[in-house]
Design an enzyme around this catalytic site. Structure first.
Site, short mmCIF file in Angstrom:
data_model
loop_
_atom_site.label_atom_id
_atom_site.label_comp_id
_atom_site.label_asym_id
_atom_site.label_seq_id
_atom_site.Cartn_x
_atom_site.Cartn_y
_atom_site.Cartn_z
N ARG A 1 52.44 32.33 46.23
CA ARG A 1 52.33 32.19 44.77
C ARG A 1 52.95 30.86 44.32
O ARG A 1 52.40 30.16 43.48
CB ARG A 1 53.04 33.34 44.04
N GLU B 1 52.04 54.34 45.49
CA GLU B 1 50.99 53.34 45.21
C GLU B 1 49.91 53.33 46.31
O GLU B 1 50.05 52.63 47.31
CB GLU B 1 51.60 51.94 45.08
N LYS C 1 50.87 54.91 41.04
CA LYS C 1 50.45 53.52 40.74
C LYS C 1 49.10 53.27 41.43
O LYS C 1 49.04 52.82 42.58
CB LYS C 1 51.52 52.55 41.24
N SER D 1 47.36 45.67 38.82
CA SER D 1 46.26 44.84 38.29
C SER D 1 45.28 44.47 39.40
O SER D 1 44.09 44.25 39.12
CB SER D 1 46.79 43.61 37.56
N GLY D 2 45.75 44.35 40.62
CA GLY D 2 44.87 44.24 41.78
C GLY D 2 43.96 43.04 41.85
O GLY D 2 42.91 43.11 42.48
N GLY D 3 44.31 41.95 41.17
CA GLY D 3 43.46 40.76 41.23
C GLY D 3 42.58 40.60 39.99
O GLY D 3 41.83 39.63 39.88
N SER E 1 51.88 48.57 35.73
CA SER E 1 52.89 48.13 36.68
C SER E 1 52.30 46.88 37.31
O SER E 1 51.88 46.89 38.46
CB SER E 1 53.15 49.22 37.73
N ARG F 1 50.72 40.25 39.21
CA ARG F 1 50.02 39.03 38.80
C ARG F 1 49.63 39.04 37.33
O ARG F 1 49.75 38.02 36.65
CB ARG F 1 48.78 38.84 39.68
C1 5MM Z 1 53.99 42.12 43.45
O1 5MM Z 1 53.17 42.29 44.58
C2 5MM Z 1 53.42 43.42 45.42
C3 5MM Z 1 53.02 43.10 46.83
O2 5MM Z 1 53.91 42.31 47.44
P1 5MM Z 1 53.75 42.09 49.01
O3 5MM Z 1 52.26 41.99 49.31
O4 5MM Z 1 54.44 40.80 49.21
O5 5MM Z 1 54.41 43.23 49.67
C4 5MM Z 1 52.47 44.57 45.14
O6 5MM Z 1 52.84 45.73 45.78
C5 5MM Z 1 52.41 44.84 43.70
O7 5MM Z 1 53.54 45.55 43.29
C6 5MM Z 1 51.19 45.66 43.35
O8 5MM Z 1 50.10 45.44 44.22
C7 5MM Z 1 50.75 45.30 41.97
O9 5MM Z 1 50.61 43.91 41.87
P2 5MM Z 1 49.33 43.35 41.18
O10 5MM Z 1 49.48 41.86 41.28
O11 5MM Z 1 48.15 43.88 41.95
O12 5MM Z 1 49.39 43.87 39.75
#
Ligand code: 5MM
Length: 336
Positions: free
Chosen positions: A31, A174, A216, A258-260, A286, A289
């Site tokens: 990032r 999650e 989640k 949010s998943g991308g 939650s 990104r």
């Molecule tokens: C913040 O990103 C987390 C993943 O970190 P690593 O891949 O380094 O373990 C991830 O678990 C995050 O909490 C969730 O996927 C939600 O993040 P997004 O960006 O998809 O909202």
């Protein structure tokens, strides 16, 4: 009301959601490098500290998920968990150690981290954590997710959740069905439903107090490779249908990843979900990104401009909070 249920509700009620700032060092490095900032401990802390001390923390953020590095860091005389607690948010911690290749399947993953987890949880509790997160990852293709991946990840999530509740913390469960691929939203709905149902089957076998769990999940979307995608209204309807059919009613709330999705897309979809929420669940965010992207881009231009970075983050967090109450509208997106 159980203590765990009280914690869960405190994190997600009143338009509050979760800031997922639990990127492992590898992900955080990607990032930061994407915005041309060197990934060292100081920079990782400074960006995150800017978010944790923002004004919107009080109104919009009920919980922050940290990574192991951050929960052990300090700023001046205060630890990072103390800084977060001062804002009124609850400290959370990612406790899985990542998704590794699943033996018996060619391209799928199993999340690891159960060995020694009880001891690590005790340490995190002492550091101030009151909730935790574990992410299982599933991909969609003509043969995936396989029964093996659905079963193995659900079993690991249940063993994780049992240890977390034993230690007096709320587990965020999650199961993320990735959006990569050319599959339709209907297939995403079918696979996500199967994955979530299996998770709760295993959680129930493990005697989890479901009132002290936050789910989640991903929203129900077309695969990222699909050109003619369903609209937000259809995303909301399919997502609600999936959750209504798959999640036991005792669960207090659902906090989407949010998943991308882009920031606005993730906010708009959450708003539409809340506008037609016909379930008993609180539906909130939650986001990693979708809460941090604009703030990170702004900060990268001048890492000393903390107040501008916070203004950008506050704007995003306020909009997400409105969406969690079904009160968002597109014209509010324009930042003054
Ligand atoms: C913040 O990103 C987390 C993943 O970190 P690593 O891949 O380094 O373990 C991830 O678990 C995050 O909490 C969730 O996927 C939600 O993040 P997004 O960006 O998809 O909202």
């Amino acid at each position: 009301m159980s203590e765990l249920n009280k914690i869960a509700l405190k994190i997600i009620t009143g338009g509050k959601g979760i800031l997922a700032a639990d990127e492992s060092t590898g992900t955080m490095t990607k990032r930061l490098e994407a915005v041309k900032v060197n990934s060292n401990e100081e920079n990782r802390l400074n960006f995150r500290k800017a978010l944790f001390t923002s004004e919107s923390m009080k109104k919009c953020i009920g919980g922050v998920i940290l990574y192991d590095e951050t929960i052990k860091q300090s700023s001046g005389s205060k630890t990072i968990p103390e800084l977060i607690t001062e804002s009124g948010a609850i400290v959370g911690i990612k406790v899985d150690t990542g998704a590794k290749s699943l033996a018996g399947s060619n391209d799928e993953k199993i999340t690891e981290g159960l060995d020694g987890l009880r001891e690590r949880l005790k340490e995190y509790y002492k550091l101030g954590a009151r909730f935790t997160k574990w992410r299982g990852v599933y991909s969609i293709s003509d043969k995936y997710p396989s029964k093996l991946s659905i079963h193995s990840n659900a079993h690991a999530l249940a063993r994780y959740a049992a240890l977390v509740q034993e230690c007096g913390m709320v587990p965020i469960v999650e199961p993320e069905v990735l959006m990569d691929g050319n599959h339709s939203a209907r297939v995403c709905y079918e696979k996500t439903s199967e994955v979530i149902k299996k998770c709760f089957e295993e959680l129930i076998i493990s005697k989890i107090d479901l009132t002290g769990v936050i789910l989640k999940p991903n929203m129900i979307l077309d695969g990222s490779g699909v050109t003619q995608k369903i609209d937000g209204e259809q995303v909301a309807q399919l997502t609600l249908k999936c959750l209504k059919e798959s999640v036991p009613e005792e669960v207090p709330g659902i906090a989407f990843l949010s998943g991308g999705q882009g920031e606005i897309e993730a906010t708009e979809n959450l708003n539409l979900i809340n506008k037609s929420n016909n379930t008993k669940f609180i539906m909130t965010y939650s986001y990693g990104r979708a809460l941090q992207q604009s703030a990170l881009k702004y900060w990268a231009k001048d890492i000393n401009d903390i107040s501008g970075t916070q203004k950008t983050f506050n704007h995003r967090a306020n909009l997400c909070s409105l969406a969690a109450q079904g009160k968002w509208s597109k014209d509010l997106e324009i930042q003054s």
